[in-house]
Design an enzyme around this catalytic site. Structure first.
Site, PDB file in Angstrom:
ATOM      1  N   THR A   1       0.842  -1.201   0.000  1.00 31.42           N
ATOM      2  CA  THR A   1       0.000   0.000   0.000  1.00 31.42           C
ATOM      3  C   THR A   1       0.872   1.244   0.000  1.00 31.42           C
ATOM      4  O   THR A   1       1.956   1.242   0.563  1.00 31.42           O
ATOM      5  CB  THR A   1      -0.878  -0.038   1.269  1.00 31.42           C
ATOM      6  OG1 THR A   1      -1.822  -1.081   1.119  1.00 31.42           O
ATOM      7  CG2 THR A   1      -1.597   1.270   1.521  1.00 31.42           C
TER       8      THR A   1
ATOM      9  N   ARG B   1     -13.947  -7.850  -0.371  1.00 34.59           N
ATOM     10  CA  ARG B   1     -13.286  -7.490   0.898  1.00 34.59           C
ATOM     11  C   ARG B   1     -12.740  -6.060   0.794  1.00 34.59           C
ATOM     12  O   ARG B   1     -12.132  -5.680  -0.194  1.00 34.59           O
ATOM     13  CB  ARG B   1     -12.157  -8.467   1.182  1.00 34.59           C
ATOM     14  CG  ARG B   1     -11.349  -8.153   2.445  1.00 34.59           C
ATOM     15  CD  ARG B   1     -10.114  -7.314   2.155  1.00 34.59           C
ATOM     16  NE  ARG B   1      -9.281  -7.122   3.334  1.00 34.59           N
ATOM     17  CZ  ARG B   1      -8.213  -6.338   3.380  1.00 34.59           C
ATOM     18  NH1 ARG B   1      -7.827  -5.678   2.300  1.00 34.59           N
ATOM     19  NH2 ARG B   1      -7.523  -6.193   4.486  1.00 34.59           N
ATOM     20  N   VAL B   2     -12.946  -5.276   1.841  1.00 29.70           N
ATOM     21  CA  VAL B   2     -12.406  -3.919   1.876  1.00 29.70           C
ATOM     22  C   VAL B   2     -11.547  -3.777   3.127  1.00 29.70           C
ATOM     23  O   VAL B   2     -11.976  -4.158   4.215  1.00 29.70           O
ATOM     24  CB  VAL B   2     -13.538  -2.866   1.889  1.00 29.70           C
ATOM     25  CG1 VAL B   2     -12.962  -1.466   2.026  1.00 29.70           C
ATOM     26  CG2 VAL B   2     -14.377  -2.966   0.614  1.00 29.70           C
TER      27      VAL B   2
ATOM     28  N   ASP C   1      -8.511  -1.273   5.383  1.00 26.15           N
ATOM     29  CA  ASP C   1      -8.537   0.008   6.115  1.00 26.15           C
ATOM     30  C   ASP C   1      -8.240   1.211   5.238  1.00 26.15           C
ATOM     31  O   ASP C   1      -8.622   2.333   5.587  1.00 26.15           O
ATOM     32  CB  ASP C   1      -7.476  -0.039   7.221  1.00 26.15           C
ATOM     33  CG  ASP C   1      -6.065  -0.238   6.635  1.00 26.15           C
ATOM     34  OD1 ASP C   1      -5.903  -1.158   5.803  1.00 26.15           O
ATOM     35  OD2 ASP C   1      -5.160   0.522   6.997  1.00 26.15           O
TER      36      ASP C   1
ATOM     37  N   THR D   1      -0.338   1.343   6.848  1.00 25.42           N
ATOM     38  CA  THR D   1      -0.210   0.157   6.005  1.00 25.42           C
ATOM     39  C   THR D   1      -0.051  -1.062   6.900  1.00 25.42           C
ATOM     40  O   THR D   1       0.589  -0.988   7.942  1.00 25.42           O
ATOM     41  CB  THR D   1       0.992   0.265   5.045  1.00 25.42           C
ATOM     42  OG1 THR D   1       1.123  -0.970   4.340  1.00 25.42           O
ATOM     43  CG2 THR D   1       2.298   0.566   5.762  1.00 25.42           C
ATOM     44  N   GLY D   2      -0.649  -2.167   6.501  1.00 25.26           N
ATOM     45  CA  GLY D   2      -0.587  -3.384   7.307  1.00 25.26           C
ATOM     46  C   GLY D   2      -1.858  -4.189   7.105  1.00 25.26           C
ATOM     47  O   GLY D   2      -2.558  -4.002   6.109  1.00 25.26           O
TER      48      GLY D   2
ATOM     49  N   GLY E   1      -5.336  -4.689   7.226  1.00 21.41           N
ATOM     50  CA  GLY E   1      -6.365  -3.666   7.357  1.00 21.41           C
ATOM     51  C   GLY E   1      -7.405  -3.931   8.427  1.00 21.41           C
ATOM     52  O   GLY E   1      -7.909  -3.001   9.066  1.00 21.41           O
TER      53      GLY E   1
HETATM   54  N1  ASP Z   1      -3.772  -2.092   4.555  1.00 23.08           N
HETATM   55  C1  ASP Z   1      -3.982  -2.733   3.293  1.00 23.08           C
HETATM   56  C2  ASP Z   1      -5.250  -3.552   3.337  1.00 23.08           C
HETATM   57  O1  ASP Z   1      -5.502  -4.176   4.344  1.00 23.08           O
HETATM   58  C3  ASP Z   1      -2.849  -3.612   2.881  1.00 23.08           C
HETATM   59  C4  ASP Z   1      -1.491  -2.948   2.883  1.00 23.08           C
HETATM   60  O2  ASP Z   1      -1.210  -2.084   3.717  1.00 23.08           O
HETATM   61  O3  ASP Z   1      -0.672  -3.258   2.014  1.00 23.08           O
HETATM   62  O4  ASP Z   1      -5.936  -3.591   2.360  1.00 23.08           O
END
Ligand code: ASP
Length: 344
Positions: free
Chosen positions: A212, A240-241, A243, A263-264, A266
């Site tokens: 992200t 799916r959605v 964060d 990022t992480g 979500g």
């Molecule tokens: N936060 C993003 C999600 O869960 C994934 C990412 O940070 O790469 O969609």
């Protein structure tokens, strides 16, 4: 007399400092990519982050708004196949790209976001159009795609967003979780010989779990903005959605507190309203670093599986970051100082 003459100068330098522009960007946090990154990969990420940072800094240097700056940086990252946003997005389990993006104006608390969009070259521009040209904050799926066309934003077919390396990464995730790999998207060339892995000379992005992208900025008027864009998690169920498009979870900005992009995984950021919580902690008197560390090193891992990172920028001072993964791709620049990029 001499002191009186110097007073306006002193005042100017104080106000200039208070409104010193600054920008920070991230390109995802993660584990495997940091463990195994070779020099060629590191320099490819370094160059990409530097380019995206420069786009945002150029806006701020000519007295542009923080909102324009974060959008400019994100658009560069969305076009860059190294990152999981726009071109180079992750794939849902059916082999489609469902992209999410959001941005927020700290001066007005206006915000815009989109989720599960398929054709807009720059999902962040679509999020901004939602903010500026509708009474809504969030639009999703086919309706958001249709709105994008009415806004005359650039549309692209699935083959534009497709990259062989992201597909190979996706195929690995599907096989690893015992699920079938769906057919390649229409318009995409057939798989290269040796299953595509032979094409992976050059940057090794196939193990990049959270790619992200995000940006936070403070302009010369002292206004804050934040933006985040993603293709989401590889192999996610369609619909799916995460964060990234949720205001308060992956993105938040308020001139009274700070600007945050995360990022992480979500789901954990949503459950903690993580970006908003960082700002609440700042409002309560914590430094941005304390606030970020509290959420990333205490609240997030307290939920089993909570992994990720944030970049944070407040009304004054330098941008900060915090991550509980092995690394987070990020870069920053503050008025009057050289750009800094961290890849390793
Ligand atoms: N936060 C993003 C999600 O869960 C994934 C990412 O940070 O790469 O969609």
């Amino acid at each position: 007399m001499r002191i009186l003459f110097l007073l306006p100068l002193l005042f100017c330098s104080i106000t200039a400092h208070a409104q010193q522009w600054a920008i920070a960007i991230h390109g995802g946090a993660g584990e495997a990519e940091w463990e195994h990154m070779d020099a060629a990969t590191a320099s490819a990420y370094h160059a990409s982050l530097a380019r995206a940072l420069a786009a945002g800094s150029a806006v701020l240097a000519r007295h542009g708004s923080s909102l324009d700056a974060v959008e400019a940086s994100i658009e560069v990252l969305e076009d860059d196949p190294l990152f999981n946003a726009g071109r180079g997005s992750a794939f849902a389990a059916d082999g489609t790209n469902e992209m999410d993006a959001s941005l927020m104006n700290g001066a007005t608390l206006e915000a815009g976001s989109v989720a599960s969009v398929h054709f807009t070259r720059h999902p962040i521009a679509l999020a901004r159009a939602v903010m500026e040209h509708t009474p809504y904050v969030m639009m999703v799926g086919d309706g958001a795609d249709a709105f994008s066309r009415t806004q005359r934003l650039e549309q692209q077919p699935p083959s534009f967003f497709f990259t062989e390396m992201r597909w190979q990464e996706f195929a690995g995730v599907m096989r690893g979780s015992g699920r079938p790999v769906p057919p390649r998207p229409a318009g995409v060339p057939p798989a290269p010989a040796h299953g595509g892995m032979a094409m992976l000379a050059g940057p090794r992005i196939f193990a990049h779990r959270y790619g992200t992208v995000g940006a936070v900025a403070r302009d010369a008027d002292g206004h804050l903005a934040a933006a985040t864009s993603t293709g989401g998690m590889q192999g996610k169920l369609p619909g799916r959605v995460g964060d990234s498009p949720i205001i308060g979870a992956g993105t938040y900005a308020s001139d009274h507190a700070c600007a945050v992009s995360g990022t992480g995984v979500g789901e954990y950021f949503i459950r903690l309203t993580l970006a908003r919580q960082v700002c609440t902690l700042v409002e309560q008197g914590n430094t941005p670093q304390q606030a970020a560390d509290q959420m990333i090193h205490h609240e997030l891992p307290a939920l089993k599986g909570g992994e990720g990172g944030v970049i944070v920028l407040a009304k004054s001072g330098l941008p900060v970051w915090s991550n509980n993964t092995l690394g987070i791709f990020h870069a920053q620049q503050v008025q009057g100082a050289a750009p800094e990029v961290w890849v390793r």
